[in-house]
Design an enzyme around this catalytic site. Sequence first.
Site, mmCIF file in Angstrom:
data_model
loop_
_atom_site.group_PDB
_atom_site.id
_atom_site.type_symbol
_atom_site.label_atom_id
_atom_site.label_comp_id
_atom_site.label_asym_id
_atom_site.label_seq_id
_atom_site.Cartn_x
_atom_site.Cartn_y
_atom_site.Cartn_z
ATOM 1 N N PRO A 1 -14.469 -33.531 -14.278
ATOM 2 C CA PRO A 1 -15.757 -34.202 -14.048
ATOM 3 C C PRO A 1 -16.311 -34.793 -15.346
ATOM 4 O O PRO A 1 -16.346 -34.120 -16.371
ATOM 5 C CB PRO A 1 -16.662 -33.081 -13.536
ATOM 6 N N GLU A 2 -16.685 -36.067 -15.282
ATOM 7 C CA GLU A 2 -17.300 -36.737 -16.427
ATOM 8 C C GLU A 2 -18.774 -36.964 -16.097
ATOM 9 O O GLU A 2 -19.236 -36.528 -15.051
ATOM 10 C CB GLU A 2 -16.571 -38.062 -16.704
ATOM 11 N N LYS B 1 -21.534 -33.397 -20.423
ATOM 12 C CA LYS B 1 -20.916 -32.915 -19.183
ATOM 13 C C LYS B 1 -21.427 -31.524 -18.788
ATOM 14 O O LYS B 1 -20.837 -30.847 -17.963
ATOM 15 C CB LYS B 1 -19.388 -32.873 -19.352
ATOM 16 N N HIS C 1 -11.256 -20.262 -4.629
ATOM 17 C CA HIS C 1 -11.184 -20.019 -6.075
ATOM 18 C C HIS C 1 -12.561 -19.690 -6.644
ATOM 19 O O HIS C 1 -12.916 -20.157 -7.722
ATOM 20 C CB HIS C 1 -10.561 -21.221 -6.778
ATOM 21 N N ARG D 1 -8.511 -23.849 -12.131
ATOM 22 C CA ARG D 1 -7.831 -23.667 -13.415
ATOM 23 C C ARG D 1 -8.487 -22.616 -14.317
ATOM 24 O O ARG D 1 -7.932 -22.271 -15.361
ATOM 25 C CB ARG D 1 -7.756 -25.010 -14.153
ATOM 26 N N ARG E 1 -13.952 -44.158 -39.010
ATOM 27 C CA ARG E 1 -12.968 -43.601 -38.081
ATOM 28 C C ARG E 1 -11.794 -44.569 -37.904
ATOM 29 O O ARG E 1 -11.953 -45.644 -37.334
ATOM 30 C CB ARG E 1 -13.624 -43.323 -36.712
ATOM 31 N N ARG F 1 -3.225 -37.687 -23.908
ATOM 32 C CA ARG F 1 -3.817 -38.119 -22.635
ATOM 33 C C ARG F 1 -3.244 -39.472 -22.227
ATOM 34 O O ARG F 1 -2.939 -40.300 -23.084
ATOM 35 C CB ARG F 1 -5.352 -38.263 -22.761
#
Length: 269
Positions: free
Chosen positions: A2-3, A56, A90, A109, A150, A256
Amino acid sequence: MPELPEVQTIINGLNRIVIAKTISSIIEKRQGTLVFEKGLKICEFGKIKSIERRGKYIIIKTSKDLKLIVHLRMTGKLIFEKDLNNTSSHSRAEIIFSDKTKLIFDDVRTFGKIQIVNSNEIINALQKLGIEPLSDEFNAEYLKNKLKNRKAPIKNVLLDQTVIAGLGNIYVAEILFRAKIHPAIPANKIETVSLKRIVLETKNVMQEAIKHNGTTISDYRSVEDKTGEFQNFLKVYSKKICECGVEIQKIKQAGRSTYFCHKCQNYET
Ligand SMILES: [Zn+2]
């Protein structure tokens, strides 16, 4: 995972369903899911006063000055259940309400967590978070300043939660596609005019995805157990052919998958 748009959709659902409910107990179904602040003594949890998002994270504040900080991580879900006898396959923790309903924290997970802290306690992870992409303070100037030292690829830097809070793999792919930026360009090489496109498209993608209740690729569901709809509007993530007719490229960046169109997203900065 989820973002921002999925987390916001979950919060919108929680605000419709559980606001003002009184928490009678919180049951841990799998050890390590609940993380209590050291030395915290809880007599009563109190009523749910507000539910907010930061990056998040879901921050549930109660009338007894407690904060439940929910991090869904890979596969965490919050499922509202009207029957206390029902559970999910779960279930890792359950927030029980005094009206005999509950909120199940389901997580296949098991990377997700619920931290329970006193209002005044500051959470380290929250403190380090970067800017909210939908805030006015997120603009090309902010980004230029954050990116100037960066050298990493722009895709990786946009995923860095200390730069921008809430973006993940799916939305960064869509943002760079719409902004026509190649994902491998070193972040510090991007011109202001392109940074402005990144900012604009970040806001556009976030707003559209929230409007469509997020993106369901695999297991994301809202509190009402509904899928999102934004997967129907993705242009590059998990796609094979671009709308320009060219085959979508799939590469790995920092472990990713990155999807992009080498024709629409050229290497110019
Ligand atoms: Zn294309």
